[in-house]
Design an enzyme around this catalytic site. Structure first.
Site, PDB file in Angstrom:
ATOM      1  N   ASP A  54       0.853  -1.199   0.000  1.00  0.00           N
ATOM      2  CA  ASP A  54       0.000   0.000   0.000  1.00  0.00           C
ATOM      3  C   ASP A  54       0.884   1.242   0.000  1.00  0.00           C
ATOM      4  OD1 ASP A  54      -3.243   0.152   1.056  1.00  0.00           O
ATOM      5  OD2 ASP A  54      -2.104   2.031   0.939  1.00  0.00           O
ATOM      6  N   ASN A  94      -6.177  -4.544  -6.028  1.00  0.00           N
ATOM      7  CA  ASN A  94      -7.317  -3.897  -5.397  1.00  0.00           C
ATOM      8  C   ASN A  94      -7.133  -2.397  -5.175  1.00  0.00           C
ATOM      9  OD1 ASN A  94      -9.599  -3.819  -3.162  1.00  0.00           O
ATOM     10  ND2 ASN A  94      -7.696  -3.128  -2.172  1.00  0.00           N
ATOM     11  N   TYR A  99     -13.359   7.106 -13.432  1.00  0.00           N
ATOM     12  CA  TYR A  99     -13.500   5.890 -12.618  1.00  0.00           C
ATOM     13  C   TYR A  99     -14.199   4.796 -13.431  1.00  0.00           C
ATOM     14  CZ  TYR A  99     -14.453   3.056  -8.435  1.00  0.00           C
ATOM     15  OH  TYR A  99     -14.509   2.042  -7.510  1.00  0.00           O
ATOM     16  N   LYS A 137     -12.592   1.257 -14.629  1.00  0.00           N
ATOM     17  CA  LYS A 137     -13.128  -0.038 -14.177  1.00  0.00           C
ATOM     18  C   LYS A 137     -13.592  -0.892 -15.365  1.00  0.00           C
ATOM     19  CE  LYS A 137     -12.397   0.471  -9.754  1.00  0.00           C
ATOM     20  NZ  LYS A 137     -11.386  -0.342  -9.048  1.00  0.00           N
ATOM     21  N   ILE A 183     -19.736  -0.109  -1.274  1.00  0.00           N
ATOM     22  CA  ILE A 183     -19.335  -0.829  -0.060  1.00  0.00           C
ATOM     23  C   ILE A 183     -18.948   0.200   0.996  1.00  0.00           C
ATOM     24  CG2 ILE A 183     -17.774  -2.610   0.862  1.00  0.00           C
ATOM     25  CD1 ILE A 183     -19.553  -3.633  -1.470  1.00  0.00           C
ATOM     26  N   THR A 201     -16.781   1.599   3.056  1.00  0.00           N
ATOM     27  CA  THR A 201     -15.346   1.655   3.371  1.00  0.00           C
ATOM     28  C   THR A 201     -14.924   3.130   3.400  1.00  0.00           C
ATOM     29  OG1 THR A 201     -14.483   1.829   1.117  1.00  0.00           O
ATOM     30  CG2 THR A 201     -15.015  -0.403   1.898  1.00  0.00           C
TER      31      THR A 201
HETATM   32  N1  LIG Z   1     -16.000   1.124  -1.573  1.00  0.00           N
HETATM   33  C1  LIG Z   1     -16.736   0.952  -2.666  1.00  0.00           C
HETATM   34  O1  LIG Z   1     -17.922   1.344  -2.723  1.00  0.00           O
HETATM   35  C2  LIG Z   1     -16.162   0.236  -3.860  1.00  0.00           C
HETATM   36  C3  LIG Z   1     -17.068  -0.237  -4.835  1.00  0.00           C
HETATM   37  C4  LIG Z   1     -16.572  -0.896  -5.955  1.00  0.00           C
HETATM   38  C5  LIG Z   1     -15.217  -1.055  -6.113  1.00  0.00           C
HETATM   39  N2  LIG Z   1     -14.362  -0.571  -5.165  1.00  0.00           N
HETATM   40  C6  LIG Z   1     -12.938  -0.765  -5.421  1.00  0.00           C
HETATM   41  O2  LIG Z   1     -12.375  -1.536  -4.386  1.00  0.00           O
HETATM   42  C7  LIG Z   1     -11.002  -1.166  -4.222  1.00  0.00           C
HETATM   43  C8  LIG Z   1     -10.736  -0.853  -2.774  1.00  0.00           C
HETATM   44  O3  LIG Z   1     -11.566   0.230  -2.379  1.00  0.00           O
HETATM   45  P1  LIG Z   1     -11.958   0.510  -0.863  1.00  0.00           P
HETATM   46  O4  LIG Z   1     -13.372   0.905  -0.858  1.00  0.00           O
HETATM   47  O5  LIG Z   1     -11.488  -0.579   0.007  1.00  0.00           O
HETATM   48  O6  LIG Z   1     -11.104   1.847  -0.635  1.00  0.00           O
HETATM   49  P2  LIG Z   1     -10.161   2.331   0.573  1.00  0.00           P
HETATM   50  O7  LIG Z   1      -9.926   3.766   0.314  1.00  0.00           O
HETATM   51  O8  LIG Z   1     -10.730   1.903   1.884  1.00  0.00           O
HETATM   52  O9  LIG Z   1      -8.826   1.501   0.331  1.00  0.00           O
HETATM   53  C9  LIG Z   1      -8.027   1.707  -0.806  1.00  0.00           C
HETATM   54  C10 LIG Z   1      -6.595   1.388  -0.445  1.00  0.00           C
HETATM   55  O10 LIG Z   1      -5.809   1.572  -1.624  1.00  0.00           O
HETATM   56  C11 LIG Z   1      -4.648   2.310  -1.270  1.00  0.00           C
HETATM   57  N3  LIG Z   1      -4.163   3.024  -2.435  1.00  0.00           N
HETATM   58  C12 LIG Z   1      -4.748   4.081  -3.068  1.00  0.00           C
HETATM   59  N4  LIG Z   1      -3.974   4.488  -4.080  1.00  0.00           N
HETATM   60  C13 LIG Z   1      -2.884   3.690  -4.097  1.00  0.00           C
HETATM   61  C14 LIG Z   1      -1.722   3.622  -4.910  1.00  0.00           C
HETATM   62  N5  LIG Z   1      -1.506   4.507  -5.897  1.00  0.00           N
HETATM   63  N6  LIG Z   1      -0.821   2.651  -4.662  1.00  0.00           N
HETATM   64  C15 LIG Z   1      -1.011   1.779  -3.642  1.00  0.00           C
HETATM   65  N7  LIG Z   1      -2.067   1.806  -2.822  1.00  0.00           N
HETATM   66  C16 LIG Z   1      -3.001   2.756  -3.051  1.00  0.00           C
HETATM   67  C17 LIG Z   1      -5.088   3.256  -0.167  1.00  0.00           C
HETATM   68  O11 LIG Z   1      -3.994   3.731   0.605  1.00  0.00           O
HETATM   69  C18 LIG Z   1      -6.036   2.340   0.625  1.00  0.00           C
HETATM   70  O12 LIG Z   1      -5.335   1.604   1.611  1.00  0.00           O
HETATM   71  C19 LIG Z   1     -10.758   0.017  -5.178  1.00  0.00           C
HETATM   72  O13 LIG Z   1     -10.189  -0.454  -6.366  1.00  0.00           O
HETATM   73  C20 LIG Z   1     -12.165   0.538  -5.442  1.00  0.00           C
HETATM   74  O14 LIG Z   1     -12.264   1.194  -6.671  1.00  0.00           O
HETATM   75  C21 LIG Z   1     -14.800   0.052  -4.042  1.00  0.00           C
END
Ligand SMILES: NC(=O)c1ccc[n+]([C@@H]2O[C@H](COP(=O)([O-])OP(=O)(O)OC[C@H]3O[C@@H](n4cnc5c(N)ncnc54)[C@H](O)[C@@H]3O)[C@@H](O)[C@H]2O)c1
Length: 250
Positions: A38, A91, A157, A161, A190, A192
């Site tokens: 990360d 992720n 975004y 995706k 989700i 988060t």
């Molecule tokens: N939360 C949602 O509603 C949702 C829905 C669909 C998809 N997603 C996808 O799931 C994945 C995780 O999202 P989340 O909700 O857990 O978000 P989050 O913000 O809780 O976690 C994302 C993590 O990625 C890390 N990160 C960001 N940019 C980075 C980089 N350049 N290099 C390395 N690490 C990096 C951040 O530090 C963080 O720890 C993402 O790809 C997001 O697009 C999330």
């Protein structure tokens, strides 16, 4: 402890928070050795601490997925430290404040594409040869419901995706014969830290888009991800799996 991932080494990008953290914990609980990669180094160390308290073997590595050299280094660290790479969850991702295309700053577009799309390509680029070298394994790319649906105000975004879904299919075609299964997961919204900018009104709007009547939980996405990485999914290849409370069923 369920040992379905015993002897496996897993790399989880963006493993310090949200879905990635839940995936890292789920894989650790299944007996995998987990590398939490990360850009948030403090968060990655905290995640490793939590995994170790739960009895898992884990290490943290600094990573910026938008930087190919950084991804190469993180994969190299994993193989140097634990001898192989079998499983990967690509992720890491960001969201940005909504704006219509006509008001989107090109620099914002580039940043989202660099992290959310090129980051997955760089990850596959350096992970896949190592997974082949290890005798095979599995990869999950974290897409989104926005990997197949549009969403006003989120052009970069959505484009990224959709790209992740296409990249997943192509990677599967290229690597299926070499023993690597590659699939994508499409979470609905989700609960988060990614949604931290959403005020109560926006949260309620997002909830209303899910016939289940709630946001999803990171653990629910982690469970499907773990299934796809496990041998139970031995003929699941090159496909995209929604975890979205029927968001996409309308
Ligand atoms: N939360 C949602 O509603 C949702 C829905 C669909 C998809 N997603 C996808 O799931 C994945 C995780 O999202 P989340 O909700 O857990 O978000 P989050 O913000 O809780 O976690 C994302 C993590 O990625 C890390 N990160 C960001 N940019 C980075 C980089 N350049 N290099 C390395 N690490 C990096 C951040 O530090 C963080 O720890 C993402 O790809 C997001 O697009 C999330």
């Amino acid at each position: 402890m369920d040992e379905e991932f015993a002897g496996k080494v897993a790399l989880v990008t963006g493993g310090a928070s949200g879905i990635g953290l839940a995936v890292a914990k789920r894989l650790g609980a299944g007996g995998a050795t987990v590398v939490v990669a990360d850009r948030d180094q403090e968060g990655a160390l905290k995640a490793v601490n939590e995994l170790e308290i739960d009895g898992a073997k884990a290490a943290a590595v600094a990573l910026d997925v938008a930087d190919a050299a950084s991804v190469k280094d993180a994969v190299h660290f994993t193989v140097e430290t634990y001898g192989a790479l079998h499983l990967a969850v690509n992720n890491a991702g960001i969201s940005v404040p909504p704006a219509p295309i006509g008001e989107t700053d090109p620099e914002t577009w580039r940043r989202v594409i660099d992290i959310n799309l090129s980051g997955v390509f760089y990850s596959l680029r350096y992970e896949l040869p190592e997974i082949v070298q290890a005798g095979g394994g599995a990869v999950v790319n974290m897409a989104s419901i926005l990997g197949t649906n549009g969403f006003a105000g989120a052009a970069a975004y959505v484009a990224a995706k959709h790209g992740v879904v296409g990249l997943t299919k192509t990677a599967a075609l290229e690597y299926a014969a070499q023993g690597v299964r590659i699939n994508a997961v499409g979470p609905g919204f989700i609960d988060t830290p990614l949604l931290k900018e959403a005020d109560q009104e926006k949260r309620e709007l997002l909830i209303s888009l899910h016939p289940e009547g709630r946001l999803g939980r990171a653990e629910e996405v982690a469970e499907v991800t773990a299934f796809l990485l496990s041998d139970k999914a031995s003929f699941v290849q090159g496909s995209y799996h929604l975890v979205d409370g029927a968001y996409s069923a309308r």
